[in-house]
Each structure stands twice: as C-alpha cells, then as structure tokens.
Scaffold this motif. Sequence first.
Motif, PDB file in Angstrom:
ATOM      1  N   LYS A 160     -14.130  11.603  17.390  1.00 22.02           N
ATOM      2  CA  LYS A 160     -13.830  10.562  16.407  1.00 22.02           C
ATOM      3  C   LYS A 160     -14.839   9.425  16.487  1.00 22.02           C
ATOM      4  CE  LYS A 160      -8.843  11.455  16.205  1.00 22.02           C
ATOM      5  NZ  LYS A 160      -7.488  10.960  16.564  1.00 22.02           N
ATOM      6  N   LEU A 161     -15.199   9.049  17.694  1.00 18.22           N
ATOM      7  CA  LEU A 161     -16.163   7.977  17.891  1.00 18.22           C
ATOM      8  C   LEU A 161     -17.505   8.332  17.269  1.00 18.22           C
ATOM      9  CD1 LEU A 161     -16.472   5.205  19.187  1.00 18.22           C
ATOM     10  CD2 LEU A 161     -17.172   6.339  21.296  1.00 18.22           C
ATOM     11  N   LYS A 162     -17.946   9.569  17.460  1.00 26.30           N
ATOM     12  CA  LYS A 162     -19.219  10.016  16.890  1.00 26.30           C
ATOM     13  C   LYS A 162     -19.180   9.986  15.370  1.00 26.30           C
ATOM     14  CE  LYS A 162     -22.612  13.756  17.200  1.00 26.30           C
ATOM     15  NZ  LYS A 162     -22.936  15.064  17.821  1.00 26.30           N
ATOM     16  N   ARG A 163     -18.050  10.401  14.785  1.00 25.57           N
ATOM     17  CA  ARG A 163     -17.925  10.389  13.322  1.00 25.57           C
ATOM     18  C   ARG A 163     -18.000   8.960  12.791  1.00 25.57           C
ATOM     19  NH1 ARG A 163     -13.232  14.111  10.943  1.00 25.57           N
ATOM     20  NH2 ARG A 163     -14.420  13.635   9.048  1.00 25.57           N
ATOM     21  N   LEU A 164     -17.330   8.037  13.459  1.00 22.15           N
ATOM     22  CA  LEU A 164     -17.367   6.645  13.028  1.00 22.15           C
ATOM     23  C   LEU A 164     -18.776   6.064  13.117  1.00 22.15           C
ATOM     24  CD1 LEU A 164     -14.110   5.294  14.699  1.00 22.15           C
ATOM     25  CD2 LEU A 164     -14.542   5.452  12.248  1.00 22.15           C
ATOM     26  N   LEU A 165     -19.454   6.350  14.213  1.00 24.91           N
ATOM     27  CA  LEU A 165     -20.806   5.816  14.399  1.00 24.91           C
ATOM     28  C   LEU A 165     -21.770   6.387  13.375  1.00 24.91           C
ATOM     29  CD1 LEU A 165     -21.022   5.887  18.317  1.00 24.91           C
ATOM     30  CD2 LEU A 165     -20.637   3.908  16.837  1.00 24.91           C
ATOM     31  N   ARG A 171     -25.540  -0.411   9.072  1.00 24.70           N
ATOM     32  CA  ARG A 171     -25.170  -1.252   7.937  1.00 24.70           C
ATOM     33  C   ARG A 171     -23.874  -1.998   8.204  1.00 24.70           C
ATOM     34  NH1 ARG A 171     -21.959   2.648   3.662  1.00 24.70           N
ATOM     35  NH2 ARG A 171     -20.996   4.017   5.206  1.00 24.70           N
ATOM     36  N   LYS A 172     -23.571  -2.904   7.320  1.00 26.84           N
ATOM     37  CA  LYS A 172     -22.266  -3.553   7.295  1.00 26.84           C
ATOM     38  C   LYS A 172     -21.514  -2.991   6.092  1.00 26.84           C
ATOM     39  CE  LYS A 172     -21.742  -8.061   7.838  1.00 26.84           C
ATOM     40  NZ  LYS A 172     -21.695  -9.525   7.529  1.00 26.84           N
ATOM     41  N   THR A 173     -20.292  -2.558   6.314  1.00 27.24           N
ATOM     42  CA  THR A 173     -19.517  -1.993   5.219  1.00 27.24           C
ATOM     43  C   THR A 173     -18.036  -2.214   5.467  1.00 27.24           C
ATOM     44  OG1 THR A 173     -19.258  -0.048   3.778  1.00 27.24           O
ATOM     45  CG2 THR A 173     -19.265   0.339   6.161  1.00 27.24           C
ATOM     46  N   SER A 174     -17.230  -1.993   4.460  1.00 22.40           N
ATOM     47  CA  SER A 174     -15.799  -2.266   4.569  1.00 22.40           C
ATOM     48  C   SER A 174     -15.058  -1.132   5.268  1.00 22.40           C
ATOM     49  CB  SER A 174     -15.194  -2.479   3.180  1.00 22.40           C
ATOM     50  OG  SER A 174     -15.184  -1.259   2.459  1.00 22.40           O
ATOM     51  N   GLU A 215     -15.166  -6.259   6.206  1.00 26.99           N
ATOM     52  CA  GLU A 215     -16.404  -5.560   6.538  1.00 26.99           C
ATOM     53  C   GLU A 215     -16.626  -5.566   8.049  1.00 26.99           C
ATOM     54  OE1 GLU A 215     -19.432  -7.486   4.132  1.00 26.99           O
ATOM     55  OE2 GLU A 215     -19.248  -5.866   2.663  1.00 26.99           O
ATOM     56  N   VAL A 216     -17.170  -4.474   8.538  1.00 24.20           N
ATOM     57  CA  VAL A 216     -17.458  -4.321   9.962  1.00 24.20           C
ATOM     58  C   VAL A 216     -18.916  -3.929  10.147  1.00 24.20           C
ATOM     59  CG1 VAL A 216     -15.095  -3.712  10.589  1.00 24.20           C
ATOM     60  CG2 VAL A 216     -16.698  -1.900   9.923  1.00 24.20           C
ATOM     61  N   GLU A 217     -19.424  -4.191  11.340  1.00 27.56           N
ATOM     62  CA  GLU A 217     -20.780  -3.780  11.704  1.00 27.56           C
ATOM     63  C   GLU A 217     -20.847  -3.606  13.221  1.00 27.56           C
ATOM     64  OE1 GLU A 217     -23.843  -6.689  10.988  1.00 27.56           O
ATOM     65  OE2 GLU A 217     -22.369  -8.305  11.119  1.00 27.56           O
ATOM     66  N   SER A 218     -21.858  -2.922  13.666  1.00 27.91           N
ATOM     67  CA  SER A 218     -22.027  -2.674  15.091  1.00 27.91           C
ATOM     68  C   SER A 218     -22.593  -3.925  15.753  1.00 27.91           C
ATOM     69  CB  SER A 218     -22.963  -1.482  15.316  1.00 27.91           C
ATOM     70  OG  SER A 218     -23.365  -1.422  16.662  1.00 27.91           O
ATOM     71  N   ASN A 219     -22.017  -4.315  16.887  1.00 31.27           N
ATOM     72  CA  ASN A 219     -22.582  -5.432  17.648  1.00 31.27           C
ATOM     73  C   ASN A 219     -23.958  -5.094  18.178  1.00 31.27           C
ATOM     74  OD1 ASN A 219     -21.131  -7.827  17.664  1.00 31.27           O
ATOM     75  ND2 ASN A 219     -19.600  -7.028  19.063  1.00 31.27           N
ATOM     76  N   GLU A 220     -24.186  -3.830  18.500  1.00 34.68           N
ATOM     77  CA  GLU A 220     -25.489  -3.390  18.978  1.00 34.68           C
ATOM     78  C   GLU A 220     -26.546  -3.630  17.894  1.00 34.68           C
ATOM     79  OE1 GLU A 220     -27.782   0.676  20.542  1.00 34.68           O
ATOM     80  OE2 GLU A 220     -25.595   0.640  20.269  1.00 34.68           O
ATOM     81  N   GLN A 221     -26.189  -3.305  16.651  1.00 32.83           N
ATOM     82  CA  GLN A 221     -27.095  -3.531  15.552  1.00 32.83           C
ATOM     83  C   GLN A 221     -27.335  -5.014  15.336  1.00 32.83           C
ATOM     84  OE1 GLN A 221     -29.038  -1.694  13.879  1.00 32.83           O
ATOM     85  NE2 GLN A 221     -29.675  -3.071  12.221  1.00 32.83           N
ATOM     86  N   LYS A 222     -26.288  -5.818  15.502  1.00 28.04           N
ATOM     87  CA  LYS A 222     -26.384  -7.254  15.299  1.00 28.04           C
ATOM     88  C   LYS A 222     -27.353  -7.894  16.281  1.00 28.04           C
ATOM     89  CE  LYS A 222     -24.833 -11.008  13.198  1.00 28.04           C
ATOM     90  NZ  LYS A 222     -24.950 -11.215  11.743  1.00 28.04           N
ATOM     91  N   GLU A 223     -27.395  -7.347  17.505  1.00 26.86           N
ATOM     92  CA  GLU A 223     -28.237  -7.921  18.545  1.00 26.86           C
ATOM     93  C   GLU A 223     -29.687  -7.506  18.385  1.00 26.86           C
ATOM     94  OE1 GLU A 223     -26.345  -6.528  22.034  1.00 26.86           O
ATOM     95  OE2 GLU A 223     -24.585  -7.831  21.813  1.00 26.86           O
TER      96      GLU A 223
END
Length: 224
Positions: A160-165, A171-174, A215-223
């Motif tokens: 499930k984690l892999k599918r979400l990632l 990107r940022k998306t809802s 909307e959500v986004e990855s903290n890793e991407q944000k950094e």
Amino acid sequence: MDNKYTPIIKFKQTRYGSNHWFGFSPKLQRDVNLYSNLEYANWVYVETNPQIKTFCEQPAEMHSIVDGKLKTSIIDMWIQRIDGTEAFIEVKYESDIDPNNPKNDKTLKQILCQKQWCAENGFEHIVQTEKFLYESPYFIENMKIILTNVRDSPFPDELKLKRLLNVLGHRKTSIRNIKNEIDNQPWVAVAIYHLIFAGLWRAELKSAPLTDLTEVESNEQKEN
C-alpha cells in the motif's frame, strides 16, 4: 517506548467541571489521563506532532521556594523532541495567568515554582494556552480526525505504501485525486493520515477543515 517519567495520577476537581479525559496514545502505546479540555487539546497537539518523540502527562512533582515558603506543583506534561531536547509544559487558560487579576496569585506562584525548578535543573519550561492551541479554528479538530484513524488502524503495509508513493510522486495533490487514482479503495485516506502523523507527508491543516479536498505532499520532496 521507554520513558524516563511515570504519570503521577491524581484526580483533580477544577472549576471547569469534571473534565477528566482518557485517550489512547499511539506514541506511548498506553492510555493517557488529561484533566481539562485544554490539557486534552495540548495532548492532541503533542501526540500528532512528528517533532515530538515521546512525552508523559503529570510527570513530576516540582519543589521550589516562592515568597519564602516551600511550594509544590505537579506539572502537566514532559516532552522529548526527536533532536533529544526536553521541555516541561504547563497548560493554562490565558485568563488564569493574567497578573492583573489578584485571583490568579495561587496559579502564578505555581508557575513560578515550576519555572524555578526547571531553571535549577536545566530544563525548558513552557506555558501553553488556548491562544496557541486554538490559534487556528481548524487545527486541533483536524488532528483529532488523524489521531482517531491512526489509533484504530495499522500503518500501511509495504504494498500500500508503494502504491501511495507512486501515485503522489513529486507533486502536491488532493486526497480525492489520490483516492480516484487508486480506485477509491477504503484504506487510502487512513493510510494518508498515517503518513501525515509520521511526518512523512504534510498537509495544510490550519486554514481549512480536513476533507478529501485537502492537498498533501511528501516532506522529502518539500525539503529538496
């Protein structure tokens, strides 16, 4: 999780009524005891803050000399952040710490006792009020939603984690878009709440209610 403090459980009666709250802490894997609505809100903030590694409610009885007399006070919470720093938190309503109100003398002496004890023992002392906790009309309520879902469900498995990632990417998306791309499977929203709780994903939770439009986004991407 190992913890250097054990709660000092005392059933307190306050003028705010018998607001004795119980809650299950995913961080501590045990029930916690809170003694007012404001302490409950502070626990929700602490429990859902990924920068706080562990905590203990009612952790220590502090002693200090105030106005020539020995004063004793049980502080509301101890926290340890992921960087190793520690702090003690006292939770109070703004009206109760107004120095211009003579009715607050006992409370102000209690806080002074705590501050002196913390200073003598090298700890940070924080007074948390509703001005901070309810600075946003949405934040605590949004965190309650996340906490309830995290408490009642396991962290997403590797598949499930892999599918979400894969769906989120860079990107940022809802939440709604992610649900749609995974065929609206019922586990998706809860898995996203787990990722926010763990600090792996982020969302703007102070400016609006938590919904599928958030909307959500990855903290890793944000950094990066």
